[in-house]
Design a protein around this motif. Structure first.
Motif, PDB file in Angstrom:
ATOM      1  N   SER A  44       0.811  -1.221   0.000  1.00 39.81           N
ATOM      2  CA  SER A  44       0.000   0.000   0.000  1.00 39.81           C
ATOM      3  C   SER A  44       0.845   1.271   0.000  1.00 39.81           C
ATOM      4  O   SER A  44       0.591   2.215  -0.766  1.00 39.81           O
ATOM      5  N   VAL A  45       1.834   1.325   0.872  1.00 42.49           N
ATOM      6  CA  VAL A  45       2.646   2.541   0.998  1.00 42.49           C
ATOM      7  C   VAL A  45       3.432   2.794  -0.288  1.00 42.49           C
ATOM      8  O   VAL A  45       3.549   3.942  -0.743  1.00 42.49           O
ATOM      9  N   THR A  46       3.934   1.743  -0.905  1.00 39.44           N
ATOM     10  CA  THR A  46       4.649   1.890  -2.177  1.00 39.44           C
ATOM     11  C   THR A  46       3.712   2.374  -3.274  1.00 39.44           C
ATOM     12  O   THR A  46       4.073   3.242  -4.082  1.00 39.44           O
ATOM     13  N   VAL A  47       2.515   1.828  -3.323  1.00 41.62           N
ATOM     14  CA  VAL A  47       1.519   2.256  -4.305  1.00 41.62           C
ATOM     15  C   VAL A  47       1.218   3.742  -4.141  1.00 41.62           C
ATOM     16  O   VAL A  47       1.164   4.495  -5.127  1.00 41.62           O
ATOM     17  N   LEU A  48       1.040   4.182  -2.913  1.00 41.88           N
ATOM     18  CA  LEU A  48       0.755   5.596  -2.671  1.00 41.88           C
ATOM     19  C   LEU A  48       1.919   6.477  -3.124  1.00 41.88           C
ATOM     20  O   LEU A  48       1.707   7.513  -3.760  1.00 41.88           O
ATOM     21  N   ALA A  49       3.130   6.070  -2.805  1.00 44.14           N
ATOM     22  CA  ALA A  49       4.307   6.879  -3.162  1.00 44.14           C
ATOM     23  C   ALA A  49       4.520   6.940  -4.667  1.00 44.14           C
ATOM     24  O   ALA A  49       4.880   7.996  -5.212  1.00 44.14           O
ATOM     25  N   ASN A  50       4.298   5.829  -5.346  1.00 46.58           N
ATOM     26  CA  ASN A  50       4.601   5.749  -6.775  1.00 46.58           C
ATOM     27  C   ASN A  50       3.470   6.212  -7.683  1.00 46.58           C
ATOM     28  O   ASN A  50       3.716   6.728  -8.776  1.00 46.58           O
ATOM     29  N   GLU A  51       2.224   6.021  -7.239  1.00 45.42           N
ATOM     30  CA  GLU A  51       1.078   6.272  -8.117  1.00 45.42           C
ATOM     31  C   GLU A  51       0.195   7.440  -7.683  1.00 45.42           C
ATOM     32  O   GLU A  51      -0.599   7.938  -8.478  1.00 45.42           O
TER      33      GLU A  51
END
Length: 337
Positions: free
Chosen positions: A50-57
């Motif tokens: 989730s945190v990676t998705v938020l940062a990248n997208e």
């Protein structure tokens, strides 16, 4: 305060736990339809990406990371400490918003200083013609603490035929999507973290009601809720939380002169529900009800100390929604209102 001014001071806040795919599915529409409001995601120590998705997208979304999974109640309490806003709009990660969903909410708060809490019309994402179980067209509660909605009595959910398209005061607003003034949330001490999840929003609204704050249903705002995306509706864990938290809520908020009667009958009715689970072979749910009662007993003293001094006795709009539904066979809100 003008609507546009308040909109710039509005925080739309999503609580997330292992919902990366839900974020991908619903955040784009939320961002597009939320005007100039700031979008936040409070992440409850997710173990997925989730945190990676938020940062990248979703670089424009502010991510607030909790150190552990604090549940719905504690998760929001902790995350909201970092948000500076006049109006909070709390929304589940599995909610699809519609164009102009936010304006009616913000406008109502801008125009009416006494308004403290409001919810939109909640329809079912999987059957968009129907209301959604969690909040439908605004919530109420009966004398014995059983919640129901305009558009939903127990498991019976109505089709939206514009029968509940008028603004109206309500007793509780659904945690799936509701707005609250930040100063009111802070004055109430936020959600009761002991609830972890389920019925914490009803408890919050009940405490607001006891202090004279107003809650309202605003039908010009429409959203669609998936429901059960985090915890399945038929799970034993959900049964446990609902039964335990309902009893905790009653112990906190029912006036002293009514408390023994209400709690006693509620315990008996819970016993009936447990027996029904047992007879139908739903053994995990039967055990969940028993566990909920023991958990309630363990928390009784601690919870009783949370009772406010002035508790209103006019909280309920009907004597018993259980009697109306299971004995009289009434299935629509209009039949009991």
């Amino acid at each position: 305060m003008e609507t546009n001014e308040l909109l710039s001071k509005t925080a739309v806040v999503v609580l997330n736990y292992n919902g990366a795919e839900l974020l991908r599915q619903f955040l784009p529409t939320l961002i597009h339809c939320s005007d100039s409001a700031r979008i936040y995601v409070i992440d409850n120590a997710s173990t997925d990406d989730s945190v990676t998705v938020l940062a990248n997208e979703f670089a424009d979304v502010v991510c607030i990371r909790n150190e552990s999974n604090l549940g719905f109640a504690g998760g929001y309490n902790e995350g909201l400490k970092s948000i500076d806003a006049s109006l909070l709009v709390l929304i589940n990660s599995d909610v699809e918003v519609t164009p102009n969903w936010l304006q009616p909410l913000v406008r109502a708060f801008a125009e009416e200083e006494k308004l403290a809490i409001a919810q939109p019309k909640i329809r079912d994402f999987k059957n968009k013609a129907a209301f959604e179980y969690a909040g439908a067209a605004g919530g109420f509660i009966d004398k014995f603490g059983f919640p129901y909605c305009r558009g939903r009595l127990f498991e019976t959910v109505e089709i939206d035929e514009n029968q509940y398209s008028n603004e109206t005061p309500i007793f509780w607003a659904t945690g799936a999507c509701f707005a609250i003034r930040k100063k009111v949330f802070d004055e109430l001490g936020g959600f009761d973290a002991d609830f972890f999840a389920h019925q914490e929003e009803i408890d919050l609204c009940w405490r607001a009601f006891n202090r004279g704050f107003e809650a309202r249903y605003l039908p010009d705002s429409v959203v669609f809720h998936v429901g059960g995306a985090t915890l399945a509706s038929g799970s034993a864990r959900k049964v446990f939380l609902n039964f335990r938290n309902s009893l905790l809520m009653l112990l906190k908020n029912v006036p002293q002169g009514m408390l023994f009667e209400v709690l006693l009958l509620r315990l008996v009715l819970d016993g009936v529900a447990a027996i029904r689970f047992l007879i139908s072979g739903e053994f995990s749910k039967f055990r969940a009800v028993i566990a909920a009662h023991f958990a309630f007993y363990a928390k009784c003293y601690h919870t009783y100390k949370k009772r406010a001094k002035n508790l209103r006795s006019d909280y309920f709009s009907k004597k018993s929604i259980v009697y109306a539904y299971f004995v009289q066979g009434k299935r629509r809100y209009s039949d009991v209102s």
